[in-house]
Write an enzyme that holds these catalytic residues in place. Structure first.
Site, mmCIF file in Angstrom:
data_model
loop_
_atom_site.group_PDB
_atom_site.id
_atom_site.type_symbol
_atom_site.label_atom_id
_atom_site.label_comp_id
_atom_site.label_asym_id
_atom_site.label_seq_id
_atom_site.Cartn_x
_atom_site.Cartn_y
_atom_site.Cartn_z
ATOM 1 N N SER A 167 23.841 31.246 83.778
ATOM 2 C CA SER A 167 22.696 32.084 83.437
ATOM 3 C C SER A 167 21.786 32.235 84.657
ATOM 4 O O SER A 167 22.197 32.801 85.668
ATOM 5 C CB SER A 167 21.976 31.490 82.232
ATOM 6 N N LYS A 219 2.005 44.614 71.412
ATOM 7 C CA LYS A 219 1.436 43.433 72.051
ATOM 8 C C LYS A 219 2.107 42.178 71.535
ATOM 9 O O LYS A 219 2.317 41.218 72.280
ATOM 10 C CB LYS A 219 -0.079 43.376 71.777
#
Length: 334
Positions: A167, A219
């Site tokens: 990763s 948000k």
């Protein structure tokens, strides 16, 4: 009135005492930071000497006493003569990166890279011994950018993976000119994961209300305590896909021959499989590289030491453990 005066005096003493205590604690904290800064240093270790000492110890142990004395005299003569008149050998700067969730080793890596760039010549190289299972996107993105500084200056970079570069770890590794992995090292995991525990069901059971107010449609997409919506989940997945696409673009830039449709699935492979897929260039260990280069290069290990307080080290350990158990607080991981 007398009672009020006594109370006011007591309150004034209490405030004064607390202020003095706060000032003392602030001074101690500043002194601690100053001591930490004073202990920051770049350690330089010549590795060729270590290998020569190993060989000499073996020779001394096997040689007869007369031979040991002769060898000792020869080594003393060599040290006196030194390497006068010899040209400077190319250097192999050896760096180490042990990754955690936040890639906190980047703080030291950036100093080590700057030190290399300040002194390296065009024929010098860098070997990064990398170990990381991945972590946060900004942390490993910055670590990869530090390695890209070497490439931009034309300093050849080899990344050696003895155990794992997955990763975010592979995000770093793919920047290198050459990747060498041990046969059973874990490589790949080119994917992105985001996880957010939700306790809304638990709160409802105990009749606890939770309100979340935002300005901006996205948000907050998923929350810990509020009600998650299908729209929020869709936006969260969109964000994941955007990071994954950027991850793949980054890898394609540095390893254009990779079949990204085959390898960018989030899977990981062992070293021999990774070689077949083109994720790495050679099989071997960092020890093999050092032994092969020790006769023709000066091996120089660099370590930038910056002491961390126990509280920070404990916080990083607990954070990594929570992330591996799926209890993270909504960050994205590569």
């Amino acid at each position: 009135m007398e009672l009020l005066q006594d109370y006011g005096l007591f309150l004034a003493k209490t405030v004064t005492l607390l202020a003095a205590l706060g000032f003392a604690l602030a001074m101690m904290a500043n002194a601690g930071r100053s001591r930490s800064r004073s202990r920051e240093q770049l350690e330089v270790e010549p590795l060729n000497r270590r290998y020569r000492d190993m060989a000499r110890r073996i020779d001394q142990g096997l040689a007869p006493r007369r031979g040991r004395l002769k060898g000792l005299r020869e080594r003393r003569r060599e040290r006196r003569e030194g390497r006068r008149g010899e040209a400077r050998l190319p250097r192999l700067f050896v760096l180490d990166f042990e990754g955690d969730l936040r890639a906190s080793a980047t703080e030291a890596l950036r100093e080590e890279v700057s030190a290399v760039l300040a002194t390296a010549r065009s024929d010098d190289e860098v070997l990064l011994r990398l170990e990381s299972p991945g972590g946060t996107v900004p942390g490993y993105g910055l670590a990869a950018s530090q390695l890209a500084r070497l490439r931009k200056r034309g300093i050849r970079l080899t990344v050696s993976v003895d155990r794992v570069a997955a990763s975010g770890g592979y995000l770093m590794a793919c920047v290198a000119d050459r990747i060498v992995a041990a046969p059973f090292a874990v490589i790949g995991s080119i994917g992105v994961v985001g996880q957010v525990p939700n306790f809304r069901g638990l709160l409802k059971r105990y009749d606890v209300d939770f309100e979340l107010h935002t300005a901006g449609a996205h948000k907050r997409t998923l929350t810990l305590f509020g009600e998650n919506t299908d729209e929020g989940r869709a936006k969260f997945r969109e964000s994941l896909q955007a990071v994954h696409d950027l991850f793949k673009t980054h890898i394609a830039r540095h390893r254009p021959k990779l079949d990204l449709e085959r390898v960018a699935t989030g899977e990981h492979w062992l070293g021999e499989q990774a070689l077949e897929l083109g994720l790495v260039d050679d099989l071997g260990t960092s020890d093999d590289i050092l032994l092969e280069r020790r006769e023709r290069m000066d091996l120089v290990a660099l370590r930038y030491r910056r002491p961390q307080p126990f509280s920070r080290r404990l916080a990083l350990t607990l954070e990594s453990l929570a992330a591996r158990l799926g209890l993270g607080g909504g960050h994205l991981e590569e």
